[in-house]
Each structure stands twice: as structure tokens, then as C-alpha cells.
Scaffold this motif. Structure first.
Motif, PDB file in Angstrom:
ATOM      1  N   ILE A 138      11.068   5.194  -7.122  1.00  0.00           N
ATOM      2  CA  ILE A 138      10.225   4.592  -6.194  1.00  0.00           C
ATOM      3  C   ILE A 138      11.032   3.460  -5.422  1.00  0.00           C
ATOM      4  CG2 ILE A 138       8.602   2.544  -5.917  1.00  0.00           C
ATOM      5  CD1 ILE A 138       7.252   3.526  -8.390  1.00  0.00           C
ATOM      6  N   ASP A 139      11.938   3.076  -5.916  1.00  0.00           N
ATOM      7  CA  ASP A 139      13.019   2.017  -5.211  1.00  0.00           C
ATOM      8  C   ASP A 139      13.757   3.115  -4.221  1.00  0.00           C
ATOM      9  OD1 ASP A 139      12.287  -0.197  -6.346  1.00  0.00           O
ATOM     10  OD2 ASP A 139      13.609  -0.234  -7.660  1.00  0.00           O
ATOM     11  N   GLY A 140      14.138   4.230  -4.760  1.00  0.00           N
ATOM     12  CA  GLY A 140      15.185   5.048  -3.890  1.00  0.00           C
ATOM     13  C   GLY A 140      14.240   5.642  -2.619  1.00  0.00           C
ATOM     14  N   VAL A 141      13.049   5.843  -2.937  1.00  0.00           N
ATOM     15  CA  VAL A 141      12.208   6.395  -1.637  1.00  0.00           C
ATOM     16  C   VAL A 141      11.932   5.189  -0.713  1.00  0.00           C
ATOM     17  CG1 VAL A 141       9.844   7.399  -1.097  1.00  0.00           C
ATOM     18  CG2 VAL A 141      11.219   8.258  -3.081  1.00  0.00           C
ATOM     19  N   THR A 142      11.569   4.080  -1.167  1.00  0.00           N
ATOM     20  CA  THR A 142      11.106   2.954  -0.408  1.00  0.00           C
ATOM     21  C   THR A 142      12.550   2.543   0.556  1.00  0.00           C
ATOM     22  OG1 THR A 142       9.661   2.125  -2.023  1.00  0.00           O
ATOM     23  CG2 THR A 142      10.457   0.561  -0.511  1.00  0.00           C
ATOM     24  N   ASN A 143      13.776   2.484  -0.333  1.00  0.00           N
ATOM     25  CA  ASN A 143      14.825   2.241   0.480  1.00  0.00           C
ATOM     26  C   ASN A 143      15.261   3.282   1.707  1.00  0.00           C
ATOM     27  OD1 ASN A 143      14.991  -0.270  -0.941  1.00  0.00           O
ATOM     28  ND2 ASN A 143      16.360   0.499  -2.447  1.00  0.00           N
ATOM     29  N   ALA A 144      15.118   4.420   1.294  1.00  0.00           N
ATOM     30  CA  ALA A 144      15.116   5.596   2.163  1.00  0.00           C
ATOM     31  C   ALA A 144      14.418   5.430   3.394  1.00  0.00           C
ATOM     32  CB  ALA A 144      15.368   6.914   1.365  1.00  0.00           C
ATOM     33  N   MET A 149       0.956  -1.216  -0.026  1.00  0.00           N
ATOM     34  CA  MET A 149      -0.036  -0.250   0.038  1.00  0.00           C
ATOM     35  C   MET A 149       1.019   1.353  -0.031  1.00  0.00           C
ATOM     36  SD  MET A 149      -2.937   1.134   2.715  1.00  0.00           S
ATOM     37  CE  MET A 149      -1.780   1.288   4.028  1.00  0.00           C
ATOM     38  N   ARG A 150       1.723   1.232   0.756  1.00  0.00           N
ATOM     39  CA  ARG A 150       2.848   2.570   0.775  1.00  0.00           C
ATOM     40  C   ARG A 150       3.628   2.704  -0.526  1.00  0.00           C
ATOM     41  NH1 ARG A 150       7.292   1.841   5.291  1.00  0.00           N
ATOM     42  NH2 ARG A 150       5.465   2.213   6.480  1.00  0.00           N
ATOM     43  N   GLU A 151       3.885   1.562  -1.169  1.00  0.00           N
ATOM     44  CA  GLU A 151       4.601   1.532  -2.366  1.00  0.00           C
ATOM     45  C   GLU A 151       3.551   2.249  -3.480  1.00  0.00           C
ATOM     46  OE1 GLU A 151       6.604  -1.433  -5.389  1.00  0.00           O
ATOM     47  OE2 GLU A 151       7.530  -1.423  -3.394  1.00  0.00           O
ATOM     48  N   THR A 178      14.278   6.226 -13.815  1.00  0.00           N
ATOM     49  CA  THR A 178      13.000   5.962 -14.160  1.00  0.00           C
ATOM     50  C   THR A 178      11.988   6.145 -13.084  1.00  0.00           C
ATOM     51  OG1 THR A 178      13.715   3.597 -13.459  1.00  0.00           O
ATOM     52  CG2 THR A 178      14.079   4.185 -15.984  1.00  0.00           C
ATOM     53  N   LEU A 179      10.894   5.809 -13.346  1.00  0.00           N
ATOM     54  CA  LEU A 179       9.710   5.960 -11.989  1.00  0.00           C
ATOM     55  C   LEU A 179       9.988   4.721 -11.133  1.00  0.00           C
ATOM     56  CD1 LEU A 179       7.362   6.968 -10.872  1.00  0.00           C
ATOM     57  CD2 LEU A 179       6.069   5.582 -12.512  1.00  0.00           C
TER      58      LEU A 179
END
Length: 121
Positions: free
Chosen positions: A97-103, A24-26, A92-93
Motif C-alpha cells: 500500500i505504501d509503495g503504491v501511495t508513494n509512487a 479514500m484513495r488509500e 506485507t500488505l
């Protein structure tokens, strides 16, 4: 109210429940990032896919990318690594997304520790 708190704690221990929260967060992260990209490049956010490349597909220049990344960092209170290994055309999108999720995952343990230490005082 205590029973609601108990249910929330119990559900957080449930692995499937935690995974659904992460998904859901992703989805929320994806929607927000699409909004930043769409606003900066004046495009329809529904046209963006996770494989959309900001430079090759959307003709974004370096200032567009800086503005999108800065908006993302401000919204999520994170910092993308200043890494010269990231190619200019690698945005890329999915990468964002991966950068935000990992951070956010890296920030989470510190927030949890702080909450536990204040509750013990």
C-alpha cells in the motif's frame, strides 16, 4: 457546470477535504491489492490485515510475489523500485500500500504540470 467546477476547485484547497480524498484513495488501493493477493494465493481477501506478511503468513513463494507486484504495477501504471534492500520476507500488505501511495504521489506533480501547460496554450 461552471459552479460545480468552482466548488471542486475550492474544496481541493481545503486541507481536510484533500486528506479525506487521500484516505479514500488509500482504502481503494488496499481493496485492490487485497484482491490481487487473494486471487494469486486463492484466499479470502477479508482475512488479510495490513500486517499480513505474504511469505511468513501466507506461504507465498517468489513467483507469487512477482505476480502480485506485476499486477499492481500494471493496474496503477507504476514501477516498484528494484531495490535489493527489500528482504524477500518483507512484503506485507502495508508495504505494498505504501509503495503504491508513494509512487502515485510522485506521479501526481507531473500530471498536474502537464494539465496546466495544455490549458495555457
Amino acid at each position: 457546470m461552471d459552479s460545480l467546477l468552482y466548488l471542486c476547485k475550492r474544496n481541493l484547497k481545503n486541507k481536510k477535504y484533500r486528506q479525506s480524498i487521500i484516505m479514500m484513495r488509500e482504502k481503494t488501493i488496499e481493496k485492490l491489492i487485497k484482491g490481487f493477493i487473494a486471487k494469486e494465493l486463492t484466499i479470502n481477501p477479508d482475512t488479510l490485515t495490513r500486517e499480513t506478511n505474504l511469505v511468513n503468513d501466507l506461504n507465498a513463494d517468489s513467483m507469487d510475489i512477482v505476480n502480485v507486484v506485476t499486477a499492481i504495477e500494471a493496474k496503477f501504471k507504476i514501477t516498484f523500485p528494484d531495490d535489493s534492500k527489500i528482504k524477500y520476507d518483507g512484503y506485507t500488505l502495508q508495504f505494498l500500500i505504501d509503495g503504491v501511495t508513494n509512487a502515485l504521489k510522485e506521479k501526481a506533480p507531473a500530471r498536474t504540470r502537464r494539465a496546466k501547460s495544455t490549458s495555457n496554450e
